[in-house]
Design an enzyme around this catalytic site. Structure first.
Site, PDB file in Angstrom:
ATOM      1  CB  SER A  61      -0.901  -0.006   1.190  1.00 57.83           C
ATOM      2  OG  SER A  61      -0.113   0.228   2.379  1.00 57.83           O
ATOM      3  CE  LYS A  73      -2.800   1.872   4.739  1.00 53.60           C
ATOM      4  NZ  LYS A  73      -2.772   1.046   3.672  1.00 53.60           N
TER       5      LYS A  73
END
Length: 368
Positions: A53, A140
């Site tokens: 990701s 993230k």
């Protein structure tokens, strides 16, 4: 030697009993566990990247040092836990903790706040089956900060109405339509993740940067390279706040959305309640809060405004079409923040051979 009657005669000390071999090893192990637990809690902790990701900023197989010092370490919320474990005891599915005692979280002073574009490790907020501090660790990039208004228009993120700089190496999903079948070597030579490659509509769906996509489009044997993006107005029920009839948002066209800030007050209406219901009921530690018939009740009374008790953040992965992030599940509470990713200390390529398994160029590389 003459001794006065009010003085005690000196006594010989008995020799100190030597610890047994097992006792010495037990003390050493106990000290090591306590020291390692303190270091892990208060300073740095090692993590690994299991998913793509954050590619190409971070790669699957990267091993990271995450600093607790930057934002300040959290006091334990779940004190009844086996040391040096997370959710289960090593090598088993046996829970490593008891949630019989849950403490309110507090954060010790750090030398920095979460800044825009920081790469942050946090506990996955929707994972209700574990206490907040033991939820699965996600990593993230912090895109939206408390008090920001965030929107995504045609894949570009806007903060407070201004387009922000995109991370270097950011990726999207592309459909490659070749004139002939492509070999595995074609993808490996271009550093395309094979685990997330799949065939689709007479082509190959891959994650790639816009620069790499443009290069592949110029190849003689490539018919077309198509960006697989969502169109405006096409609401996706998987995208936060999961009410496409009211918010026709998708991963490429999202918001505008206000990110809660500690002390800020928002109006609670049928339009805004879906945006902040999860925050108020799940993360704000309200003992008696409920939503009934589209209305918010706290302590049994209907409320038409709410003041937030902590800061929240909006996190996104650099691999924008292959990232389960805030676009899908909403805000990250401040008490879920674990630390800042600062350095890659080791990196291994899961798809590499024995000789090129280690990515030597990434060892001790700082994270930007």
């Amino acid at each position: 030697m003459n001794v006065k009657f009010w003085e005690k005669a000196p006594q010989e000390k008995s020799p100190k009993k030597k610890k047994s071999f097992a006792r010495e090893w037990g003390d050493a192990i106990l000290f090591a566990v306590v020291a390692a637990s303190l270091i892990r809690w208060a300073t740095f902790e090692a993590y690994t990247i299991p998913t793509p990701s954050m590619e190409k900023s971070l790669l699957v197989g990267d091993f990271l040092f995450v600093s607790k010092l930057h934002y300040g370490p959290r006091t334990p919320m779940t004190p009844l836990q086996v040391p040096l474990t997370h959710q289960t005891i090593w090598g088993t599915n046996i829970p490593s903790y008891s949630d019989a005692i849950q403490l309110m979280p507090h954060r010790l002073p750090g030398f920095s706040e979460v800044k825009r574009f920081d790469v942050v490790v946090f506990n996955y907020p929707p994972e209700s089956q574990h206490p907040a501090d033991l939820r699965t660790n996600y990593i993230k990039r912090a895109i939206g900060l408390p008090g920001d208004s965030l929107a995504v228009k045609d894949m570009q993120v806007y903060i407070n109405g201004k387009a922000i700089e995109n991370p270097a190496g950011m990726q999207y999903k592309y459909l490659l339509v070749p004139k002939t079948q492509l070999s595995q070597k074609f993808f490996q030579d271009r550093n395309i993740n094979l685990n997330d490659l799949y065939t689709y509509d007479n082509g190959y769906a891959v994650d790639a940067s816009p620069e790499l996509a443009a290069e592949m489009a110029k190849l003689d044997f490539m018919k077309d390279v198509i960006l697989m993006k969502d169109l405006p107005g096409k609401g996706d029920p998987q995208v936060f706040p999961h009410v496409p009839s009211m918010y026709d948002w998708n991963k490429d066209n999202f918001g505008a959305l206000y990110i809660p800030k500690e002390g800020a007050t928002v109006a609670i209406t049928p339009k805004t309640l879906p945006l902040y219901e999860k925050v108020i009921l799940g993360y704000e530690h309200n003992d008696d809060a409920a939503v009934r018939d589209g209305k918010l009740f706290i302590d049994g009374k209907e409320v038409n405004q709410y003041t937030f008790k902590q800061n929240y953040y909006f996190m996104m992965g650099d691999n924008r079409h292959n990232s389960l992030d805030s676009r899908f599940w909403g805000f990250v509470p401040e008490d879920h923040i674990v630390g800042k990713a600062v350095m890659i200390w080791m990196s291994t390529n899961p798809e590499g051979t024995f000789l090129d398994r280690i990515r030597w160029s990434r060892i001790f590389k700082s994270i930007e």
